[in-house]
Design a protein around this motif. Structure first.
Motif, PDB file in Angstrom:
ATOM      1  N   MET A   1       0.843  -1.169   0.000  1.00 40.40           N
ATOM      2  CA  MET A   1       0.000   0.000   0.000  1.00 40.40           C
ATOM      3  C   MET A   1       0.890   1.234   0.000  1.00 40.40           C
ATOM      4  SD  MET A   1      -3.371   0.637   0.066  1.00 40.40           S
ATOM      5  CE  MET A   1      -3.806  -1.072   0.141  1.00 40.40           C
ATOM      6  N   TYR A   2       0.442   2.259  -0.694  1.00 43.05           N
ATOM      7  CA  TYR A   2       1.197   3.505  -0.726  1.00 43.05           C
ATOM      8  C   TYR A   2       0.804   4.384   0.455  1.00 43.05           C
ATOM      9  CZ  TYR A   2       3.036   2.559  -5.421  1.00 43.05           C
ATOM     10  OH  TYR A   2       3.700   2.030  -6.484  1.00 43.05           O
ATOM     11  N   ARG A   3       1.541   5.473   0.644  1.00 40.93           N
ATOM     12  CA  ARG A   3       1.354   6.336   1.811  1.00 40.93           C
ATOM     13  C   ARG A   3      -0.098   6.799   1.957  1.00 40.93           C
ATOM     14  NH1 ARG A   3       5.166   9.694   5.031  1.00 40.93           N
ATOM     15  NH2 ARG A   3       6.700   8.469   3.953  1.00 40.93           N
ATOM     16  N   SER A   4      -0.740   7.207   0.856  1.00 37.39           N
ATOM     17  CA  SER A   4      -2.126   7.683   0.950  1.00 37.39           C
ATOM     18  C   SER A   4      -3.056   6.570   1.427  1.00 37.39           C
ATOM     19  CB  SER A   4      -2.599   8.251  -0.394  1.00 37.39           C
ATOM     20  OG  SER A   4      -2.538   7.260  -1.400  1.00 37.39           O
ATOM     21  N   GLY A   5      -2.823   5.360   0.978  1.00 40.41           N
ATOM     22  CA  GLY A   5      -3.632   4.229   1.430  1.00 40.41           C
ATOM     23  C   GLY A   5      -3.419   3.935   2.902  1.00 40.41           C
ATOM     24  N   HIS A   6      -2.164   4.037   3.356  1.00 39.15           N
ATOM     25  CA  HIS A   6      -1.875   3.832   4.777  1.00 39.15           C
ATOM     26  C   HIS A   6      -2.572   4.881   5.635  1.00 39.15           C
ATOM     27  CE1 HIS A   6       0.782   0.431   4.652  1.00 39.15           C
ATOM     28  NE2 HIS A   6       1.518   0.997   3.704  1.00 39.15           N
ATOM     29  N   TYR A   7      -2.489   6.139   5.200  1.00 42.54           N
ATOM     30  CA  TYR A   7      -3.176   7.195   5.955  1.00 42.54           C
ATOM     31  C   TYR A   7      -4.685   6.965   5.949  1.00 42.54           C
ATOM     32  CZ  TYR A   7       1.015  10.057   6.498  1.00 42.54           C
ATOM     33  OH  TYR A   7       2.256  10.536   6.864  1.00 42.54           O
ATOM     34  N   GLY A   8      -5.218   6.547   4.824  1.00 43.37           N
ATOM     35  CA  GLY A   8      -6.650   6.291   4.734  1.00 43.37           C
ATOM     36  C   GLY A   8      -7.115   5.206   5.691  1.00 43.37           C
ATOM     37  N   VAL A   9      -6.385   4.100   5.724  1.00 38.46           N
ATOM     38  CA  VAL A   9      -6.741   3.010   6.642  1.00 38.46           C
ATOM     39  C   VAL A   9      -6.599   3.467   8.089  1.00 38.46           C
ATOM     40  CG1 VAL A   9      -6.079   0.703   7.447  1.00 38.46           C
ATOM     41  CG2 VAL A   9      -6.274   1.160   5.001  1.00 38.46           C
ATOM     42  N   THR A 137      -6.179  -5.999  -3.273  1.00 39.72           N
ATOM     43  CA  THR A 137      -5.681  -5.017  -4.223  1.00 39.72           C
ATOM     44  C   THR A 137      -4.156  -5.030  -4.274  1.00 39.72           C
ATOM     45  OG1 THR A 137      -5.591  -2.660  -4.774  1.00 39.72           O
ATOM     46  CG2 THR A 137      -5.698  -3.210  -2.451  1.00 39.72           C
ATOM     47  N   PRO A 138      -3.591  -4.758  -5.431  1.00 34.54           N
ATOM     48  CA  PRO A 138      -2.140  -4.570  -5.448  1.00 34.54           C
ATOM     49  C   PRO A 138      -1.779  -3.299  -4.684  1.00 34.54           C
ATOM     50  CG  PRO A 138      -3.082  -4.236  -7.646  1.00 34.54           C
ATOM     51  CD  PRO A 138      -4.191  -4.675  -6.758  1.00 34.54           C
ATOM     52  N   ALA A 139      -0.599  -3.255  -4.128  1.00 31.32           N
ATOM     53  CA  ALA A 139      -0.172  -2.116  -3.309  1.00 31.32           C
ATOM     54  C   ALA A 139      -0.157  -0.818  -4.098  1.00 31.32           C
ATOM     55  CB  ALA A 139       1.215  -2.384  -2.722  1.00 31.32           C
ATOM     56  N   ASP A 140       0.075  -0.885  -5.398  1.00 37.23           N
ATOM     57  CA  ASP A 140       0.208   0.330  -6.197  1.00 37.23           C
ATOM     58  C   ASP A 140      -1.095   0.784  -6.867  1.00 37.23           C
ATOM     59  OD1 ASP A 140      -0.014  -1.664  -8.089  1.00 37.23           O
ATOM     60  OD2 ASP A 140       1.768  -1.067  -9.226  1.00 37.23           O
ATOM     61  N   SER A 141      -2.222   0.237  -6.459  1.00 36.44           N
ATOM     62  CA  SER A 141      -3.498   0.623  -7.065  1.00 36.44           C
ATOM     63  C   SER A 141      -3.887   2.045  -6.655  1.00 36.44           C
ATOM     64  CB  SER A 141      -4.609  -0.339  -6.637  1.00 36.44           C
ATOM     65  OG  SER A 141      -5.875   0.175  -7.011  1.00 36.44           O
ATOM     66  N   THR A 142      -3.915   2.932  -7.629  1.00 36.34           N
ATOM     67  CA  THR A 142      -4.311   4.320  -7.368  1.00 36.34           C
ATOM     68  C   THR A 142      -5.748   4.377  -6.877  1.00 36.34           C
ATOM     69  OG1 THR A 142      -2.773   5.098  -9.060  1.00 36.34           O
ATOM     70  CG2 THR A 142      -4.532   6.611  -8.412  1.00 36.34           C
ATOM     71  N   VAL A 143      -6.619   3.584  -7.472  1.00 33.86           N
ATOM     72  CA  VAL A 143      -8.027   3.592  -7.074  1.00 33.86           C
ATOM     73  C   VAL A 143      -8.169   3.230  -5.601  1.00 33.86           C
ATOM     74  CG1 VAL A 143     -10.252   2.452  -7.419  1.00 33.86           C
ATOM     75  CG2 VAL A 143      -8.880   3.136  -9.395  1.00 33.86           C
ATOM     76  N   TRP A 144      -7.495   2.173  -5.160  1.00 39.46           N
ATOM     77  CA  TRP A 144      -7.596   1.757  -3.761  1.00 39.46           C
ATOM     78  C   TRP A 144      -6.913   2.746  -2.817  1.00 39.46           C
ATOM     79  CZ3 TRP A 144      -9.827  -2.151  -0.873  1.00 39.46           C
ATOM     80  CH2 TRP A 144     -10.612  -3.054  -1.590  1.00 39.46           C
ATOM     81  N   ASN A 145      -5.736   3.203  -3.168  1.00 35.92           N
ATOM     82  CA  ASN A 145      -5.017   4.131  -2.293  1.00 35.92           C
ATOM     83  C   ASN A 145      -5.784   5.437  -2.115  1.00 35.92           C
ATOM     84  OD1 ASN A 145      -2.224   3.130  -1.350  1.00 35.92           O
ATOM     85  ND2 ASN A 145      -2.327   2.451  -3.474  1.00 35.92           N
ATOM     86  N   VAL A 146      -6.210   6.036  -3.200  1.00 37.37           N
ATOM     87  CA  VAL A 146      -6.962   7.288  -3.121  1.00 37.37           C
ATOM     88  C   VAL A 146      -8.342   7.036  -2.504  1.00 37.37           C
ATOM     89  CG1 VAL A 146      -8.017   9.133  -4.492  1.00 37.37           C
ATOM     90  CG2 VAL A 146      -5.700   8.357  -5.013  1.00 37.37           C
ATOM     91  N   GLY A 147      -8.952   5.925  -2.874  1.00 42.76           N
ATOM     92  CA  GLY A 147     -10.271   5.594  -2.320  1.00 42.76           C
ATOM     93  C   GLY A 147     -10.231   5.398  -0.810  1.00 42.76           C
ATOM     94  N   LEU A 148      -9.228   4.682  -0.325  1.00 40.64           N
ATOM     95  CA  LEU A 148      -9.099   4.491   1.125  1.00 40.64           C
ATOM     96  C   LEU A 148      -8.821   5.811   1.834  1.00 40.64           C
ATOM     97  CD1 LEU A 148      -7.088   1.146   1.236  1.00 40.64           C
ATOM     98  CD2 LEU A 148      -9.386   1.531   2.170  1.00 40.64           C
ATOM     99  N   PHE A 149      -8.005   6.660   1.217  1.00 36.33           N
ATOM    100  CA  PHE A 149      -7.727   7.958   1.813  1.00 36.33           C
ATOM    101  C   PHE A 149      -9.011   8.791   1.896  1.00 36.33           C
ATOM    102  CE2 PHE A 149      -6.393  12.425   1.701  1.00 36.33           C
ATOM    103  CZ  PHE A 149      -5.614  12.446   2.847  1.00 36.33           C
ATOM    104  N   ALA A 150      -9.765   8.832   0.813  1.00 39.42           N
ATOM    105  CA  ALA A 150     -11.020   9.599   0.798  1.00 39.42           C
ATOM    106  C   ALA A 150     -12.002   9.037   1.829  1.00 39.42           C
ATOM    107  CB  ALA A 150     -11.630   9.575  -0.599  1.00 39.42           C
ATOM    108  N   LEU A 151     -12.108   7.735   1.912  1.00 38.92           N
ATOM    109  CA  LEU A 151     -13.003   7.110   2.891  1.00 38.92           C
ATOM    110  C   LEU A 151     -12.555   7.427   4.313  1.00 38.92           C
ATOM    111  CD1 LEU A 151     -15.461   5.267   3.193  1.00 38.92           C
ATOM    112  CD2 LEU A 151     -13.909   3.307   3.114  1.00 38.92           C
ATOM    113  N   GLY A 152     -11.243   7.402   4.563  1.00 37.91           N
ATOM    114  CA  GLY A 152     -10.726   7.731   5.887  1.00 37.91           C
ATOM    115  C   GLY A 152     -10.994   9.177   6.270  1.00 37.91           C
ATOM    116  N   VAL A 153     -10.809  10.099   5.325  1.00 38.50           N
ATOM    117  CA  VAL A 153     -11.100  11.510   5.589  1.00 38.50           C
ATOM    118  C   VAL A 153     -12.582  11.689   5.886  1.00 38.50           C
ATOM    119  CG1 VAL A 153     -11.188  13.819   4.540  1.00 38.50           C
ATOM    120  CG2 VAL A 153      -9.128  12.408   4.305  1.00 38.50           C
ATOM    121  N   PHE A 154     -13.433  11.043   5.102  1.00 43.32           N
ATOM    122  CA  PHE A 154     -14.881  11.130   5.327  1.00 43.32           C
ATOM    123  C   PHE A 154     -15.256  10.577   6.706  1.00 43.32           C
ATOM    124  CE2 PHE A 154     -19.073   9.148   5.266  1.00 43.32           C
ATOM    125  CZ  PHE A 154     -19.858  10.256   4.975  1.00 43.32           C
ATOM    126  N   ALA A 155     -14.723   9.416   7.054  1.00 42.87           N
ATOM    127  CA  ALA A 155     -15.035   8.799   8.351  1.00 42.87           C
ATOM    128  C   ALA A 155     -14.562   9.678   9.502  1.00 42.87           C
ATOM    129  CB  ALA A 155     -14.406   7.404   8.444  1.00 42.87           C
TER     130      ALA A 155
END
Length: 167
Positions: A1-9, A137-155
């Motif tokens: 997972m990339y940094r944005s995905g880590h922050y999102g989770v 998801t693969p660690a480099d998936s932009t959709v998952w990384n950005v999606g998890l970040f957006a979901l984390g910000v929303f939550a």
């Protein structure tokens, strides 16, 4: 997972804690915990820069989460206990346990994010080398990384808004 995905989770996992602390009026603890979690969530990936340590090795384990929690808790005790700011004993213990707990939480959030990928994590090392992976998801998936970040910000925003009294 990339940094944005880590922050999102991390944000997504911390949102219920933020809500409970906010609802109890513990706004400073909630904010300090959030800051500590966000600061330490990327720490396991420091293994990229350390020679002789493989990526997703020792820094991606429950043992590492415990060690980081103990070290941060110990530092908090030194800062707030009798030799430091000399807070009241119950306050110093609360800060110590809280800081250590939030630090361990940050590492666990990182492990959870990496467990979403096919490579997974050997979370129980040194007891077991078995890797745990949901393979979503693969660690480099932009959709998952950005999606998890957006979901984390929303939550996180939802936790803040819903735990804040309207009066």
């Amino acid at each position: 997972m990339y940094r944005s995905g880590h922050y999102g989770v991390a944000l997504l996992a911390y949102a219920p804690v933020l809500y409970v602390l906010g609802s109890l009026g513990r706004v400073v603890a909630a904010g300090a915990g959030l800051a500590l979690v966000l600061a330490l969530t990327p720490l396991p990936d420091a293994d990229h820069d350390v020679p002789l340590i493989s990526h997703r090795g020792v820094t991606h384990t429950l043992l590492f989460a415990g060690v980081v929690g103990a070290l941060v808790g110990g530092a908090a005790w030194l800062l707030t206990g009798p030799a430091g700011l000399a807070l009241a004993p119950d306050q110093a213990v609360e800060v110590t346990v809280g800081a250590g707990g939030f630090a361990a939480f940050a590492i666990l959030a990182h492990l959870l994010a990496d467990a979403l990928t096919p490579m997974g994590v050997a979370a129980l090392w040194p007891v077991s080398s078995k890797r745990y992976s949901l393979g979503l998801t693969p660690a480099d998936s932009t959709v998952w990384n950005v999606g998890l970040f957006a979901l984390g910000v929303f939550a996180t925003a939802a936790a803040v808004v819903s735990s804040t009294p309207l009066a």
